[in-house]
Design an enzyme around this catalytic site. Structure first.
Site, mmCIF file in Angstrom:
data_model
loop_
_atom_site.group_PDB
_atom_site.id
_atom_site.type_symbol
_atom_site.label_atom_id
_atom_site.label_comp_id
_atom_site.label_asym_id
_atom_site.label_seq_id
_atom_site.Cartn_x
_atom_site.Cartn_y
_atom_site.Cartn_z
ATOM 1 N N HIS A 36 73.919 53.992 87.586
ATOM 2 C CA HIS A 36 73.256 54.609 88.759
ATOM 3 C C HIS A 36 74.060 54.263 90.011
ATOM 4 O O HIS A 36 73.970 53.140 90.511
ATOM 5 C CB HIS A 36 71.819 54.081 88.899
ATOM 6 C CG HIS A 36 71.058 54.693 90.041
ATOM 7 N ND1 HIS A 36 69.800 55.225 89.878
ATOM 8 C CD2 HIS A 36 71.355 54.876 91.347
ATOM 9 C CE1 HIS A 36 69.363 55.693 91.029
ATOM 10 N NE2 HIS A 36 70.297 55.484 91.954
ATOM 11 N N HIS A 70 75.700 55.974 93.934
ATOM 12 C CA HIS A 70 75.889 57.047 94.916
ATOM 13 C C HIS A 70 77.325 56.971 95.404
ATOM 14 O O HIS A 70 77.701 55.999 96.055
ATOM 15 C CB HIS A 70 74.922 56.878 96.087
ATOM 16 C CG HIS A 70 73.483 56.917 95.666
ATOM 17 N ND1 HIS A 70 72.742 58.074 95.648
ATOM 18 C CD2 HIS A 70 72.663 55.944 95.186
ATOM 19 C CE1 HIS A 70 71.522 57.809 95.195
ATOM 20 N NE2 HIS A 70 71.453 56.529 94.907
ATOM 21 N N LEU A 71 78.112 57.980 95.077
ATOM 22 C CA LEU A 71 79.522 57.981 95.483
ATOM 23 C C LEU A 71 79.760 58.833 96.723
ATOM 24 O O LEU A 71 80.861 58.808 97.281
ATOM 25 C CB LEU A 71 80.412 58.476 94.335
ATOM 26 C CG LEU A 71 80.461 57.582 93.087
ATOM 27 C CD1 LEU A 71 81.344 58.231 92.016
ATOM 28 C CD2 LEU A 71 80.976 56.184 93.421
ATOM 29 N N ARG A 72 78.742 59.606 97.146
ATOM 30 C CA ARG A 72 78.870 60.493 98.314
ATOM 31 C C ARG A 72 80.009 61.495 98.110
ATOM 32 O O ARG A 72 80.391 61.789 96.989
ATOM 33 C CB ARG A 72 79.072 59.680 99.611
ATOM 34 C CG ARG A 72 78.080 58.534 99.820
ATOM 35 C CD ARG A 72 76.632 58.946 99.790
ATOM 36 N NE ARG A 72 75.760 57.876 100.277
ATOM 37 C CZ ARG A 72 74.490 57.752 99.951
ATOM 38 N NH1 ARG A 72 73.904 58.590 99.110
ATOM 39 N NH2 ARG A 72 73.765 56.774 100.457
ATOM 40 N N LYS A 130 68.344 64.330 87.436
ATOM 41 C CA LYS A 130 67.650 63.367 88.293
ATOM 42 C C LYS A 130 66.431 63.992 88.954
ATOM 43 O O LYS A 130 66.520 65.051 89.571
ATOM 44 C CB LYS A 130 68.623 62.861 89.379
ATOM 45 C CG LYS A 130 68.024 61.837 90.346
ATOM 46 C CD LYS A 130 67.742 60.500 89.680
ATOM 47 C CE LYS A 130 66.991 59.542 90.591
ATOM 48 N NZ LYS A 130 67.822 58.826 91.532
ATOM 49 N N HIS A 156 63.367 58.792 89.993
ATOM 50 C CA HIS A 156 63.084 57.974 91.183
ATOM 51 C C HIS A 156 61.569 57.819 91.204
ATOM 52 O O HIS A 156 60.852 58.734 91.609
ATOM 53 C CB HIS A 156 63.600 58.625 92.469
ATOM 54 C CG HIS A 156 63.381 57.748 93.662
ATOM 55 N ND1 HIS A 156 64.402 57.098 94.315
ATOM 56 C CD2 HIS A 156 62.241 57.359 94.291
ATOM 57 C CE1 HIS A 156 63.891 56.359 95.303
ATOM 58 N NE2 HIS A 156 62.587 56.499 95.308
ATOM 59 N N HIS A 173 66.241 52.059 88.997
ATOM 60 C CA HIS A 173 66.033 50.934 89.916
ATOM 61 C C HIS A 173 64.578 50.453 89.913
ATOM 62 O O HIS A 173 63.882 50.503 90.919
ATOM 63 C CB HIS A 173 66.502 51.244 91.339
ATOM 64 C CG HIS A 173 66.208 52.635 91.842
ATOM 65 N ND1 HIS A 173 64.962 53.193 91.819
ATOM 66 C CD2 HIS A 173 67.013 53.571 92.399
ATOM 67 C CE1 HIS A 173 65.022 54.413 92.339
ATOM 68 N NE2 HIS A 173 66.257 54.654 92.690
ATOM 69 N N ASP A 229 72.829 51.177 91.996
ATOM 70 C CA ASP A 229 72.261 51.947 93.112
ATOM 71 C C ASP A 229 73.014 51.664 94.404
ATOM 72 O O ASP A 229 72.429 51.708 95.486
ATOM 73 C CB ASP A 229 70.754 51.688 93.280
ATOM 74 C CG ASP A 229 70.096 52.725 94.190
ATOM 75 O OD1 ASP A 229 70.646 53.831 94.336
ATOM 76 O OD2 ASP A 229 69.037 52.423 94.765
HETATM 77 C C1 NCD Z 1 69.710 56.103 98.073
HETATM 78 C C2 NCD Z 1 70.695 56.870 98.926
HETATM 79 O O1 NCD Z 1 70.988 56.443 100.045
HETATM 80 O O2 NCD Z 1 71.189 57.906 98.479
HETATM 81 N N1 NCD Z 1 69.094 55.072 98.860
HETATM 82 C C3 NCD Z 1 68.515 53.943 98.397
HETATM 83 O O3 NCD Z 1 67.923 53.217 99.192
HETATM 84 N N2 NCD Z 1 68.593 53.615 97.141
HETATM 85 C C4 NCD Z 1 68.731 57.036 97.492
HETATM 86 C C5 NCD Z 1 67.932 56.436 96.374
HETATM 87 O O4 NCD Z 1 68.457 56.135 95.317
HETATM 88 O O5 NCD Z 1 66.719 56.275 96.568
HETATM 89 ZN ZN ZN Z 2 69.882 55.632 93.988
#
Ligand code: NCD
Ligand code: ZN
Length: 359
Positions: free
Chosen positions: A21, A23-25, A107, A144, A182, A255
């Site tokens: 899990h 987030h690579l943007r 997701k 989520h 998470h 995450d």
């Molecule tokens: C994540 C994000 O910024 O994309 N933020 C976070 O607090 N985990 C989104 C998410 O996974 O809820």
């Molecule tokens: Zn996340």
């Protein structure tokens, strides 16, 4: 897995881990953060919550190409793509996803639950045909797990989601693979333990290391704010027990969720912690402190691939217990952003470092 105790200094070699899990943007931020993930993890489940969410296989293909192009020279990091579930995701899109071989999951963000979730699901009942297709094709649903109603206390949103929504989805689709992403509460851990083997959960390093006091240590701490929000100590203890239990339902998902400093240090700061710069090292700290280093390889490198039906990695990573200082900030100027990224433990230290990665 090898663990050596040279006097006080621990060295451990484990099968190369994956991040289930992250987030690579996109764009410049992707170029800034990808090297940290790619150095540690052979593969990662890439979240689809871009500003324009990744809703189709075609969009996932294009995003995957951008990630591959942003890899550091010589990296063979493999992004495992996901689709963003909406009220309108079709069963045909699920079939295309399964056939693609690069989309590994879908997701589910309840609409409005977190960063870029405005086009998330308003009512999961609307997705039943889609979930039936996922169940039939063996494509996992990543959840989520928070309700969004303003009337529900923010610290209770996971427990309420499980009771009102997740329990029903799991009962209605008994062969659907589901990951409670998470997980942050003892309620979540108890649900996953009691559920069939089709249900797993990822655990972040920060939820294993911190309780909600971290949000208010000496003042308001925006860099400890993420969603689901940190919980009480008794929940952290339950997460720690789950992670180090050896139960294959629980596996690593950082995450790591980068936001530029100005977006975090604001009147309404974004949710998300950046942990990819120490993505495996922080878990080594957690498992060492729990006296469970022998369970780290299962959690980080074996349980996730088994759940997703993939082979474990062939290469290895060696960690040693040697402290290193985390910078106050990572300057984003080199990728063309006039801002910085404040990493987890900024100005403090991490107790394990990578000694090597090899085939
Ligand atoms: C994540 C994000 O910024 O994309 N933020 C976070 O607090 N985990 C989104 C998410 O996974 O809820
Ligand atoms: Zn996340």
């Amino acid at each position: 897995m090898d663990i050596d105790f040279f006097g006080e200094t621990v060295s451990l070699t484990l099968i190369r881990p994956d991040d289930w899990h992250v987030h690579l943007r996109d764009g410049a931020m992707l170029r800034a953060v990808l090297p940290d993930t790619a150095r540690r993890f052979a593969r990662a489940i890439v979240m689809p919550n871009l500003k324009a969410p990744v809703r189709t296989v075609a969009e996932a293909h294009a995003y995957r190409e951008r990630i591959l192009a942003a890899r550091p020279a010589g990296s063979d990091f493999e992004p495992l793509m996901t689709l963003y579930l909406t009220d309108n995701t079709t069963a045909a899109e699920i079939e295309r996803a399964r056939a693609s071989r690069f989309v590994h999951a879908v997701k589910y963000y309840p609409a409005g639950a977190t960063t870029n979730s405005d086009s998330g699901v308003t009512d999961i009942e609307r997705c039943h045909d889609t979930l039936a297709a996922m169940e039939a094709l063996g494509l996992p649903l990543l959840v989520h797990g928070e309700v969004t109603e303003a009337s529900v206390d923010v610290f209770d949103r996971e427990a309420v989601f499980i009771e009102r929504i997740l329990a029903r989805v799991v009962a209605r689709f008994p062969r659907l693979k589901v990951v409670l992403e998470h997980v942050t509460t003892e309620d979540g851990v108890a649900f996953v333990r009691a559920a069939p083997a089709t249900v797993g959960a990822t655990l972040t390093a920060h939820h294993l290391l911190l309780n909600r006091n971290a949000l208010f240590r000496g003042g308001l701490r925006p860099h400890a704010y993420c969603l689901p929000v940190l919980k009480r100590e008794r929940h952290r203890t339950a997460l720690l027990e789950a992670a180090t239990s050896g139960n294959p339902k629980f596996f690593l998902g950082t995450d790591s969720a980068p936001h530029a400093r100005t977006a975090k240090e604001a009147a309404c700061g974004c949710a998300g912690l950046y942990t990819a710069h120490a993505g495996i090292e922080l878990y080594a700290e957690v498992f060492k402190a729990a006296g469970a280093l022998d369970r780290l390889e299962g959690f980080a490198s074996l349980h996730g691939p088994a759940f997703y039906g993939l082979a474990p990695n062939r290469d290895h990573i060696t960690l040693i217990e040697e402290s290193w200082p985390v910078p106050q900030a990572i300057d984003l100027a080199s990728v063309g952003i006039s801002d910085s990224l404040v990493p987890f433990r900024a100005g403090e230290s991490v107790a394990f470092r990578i000694a090597g990665v090899d085939g």
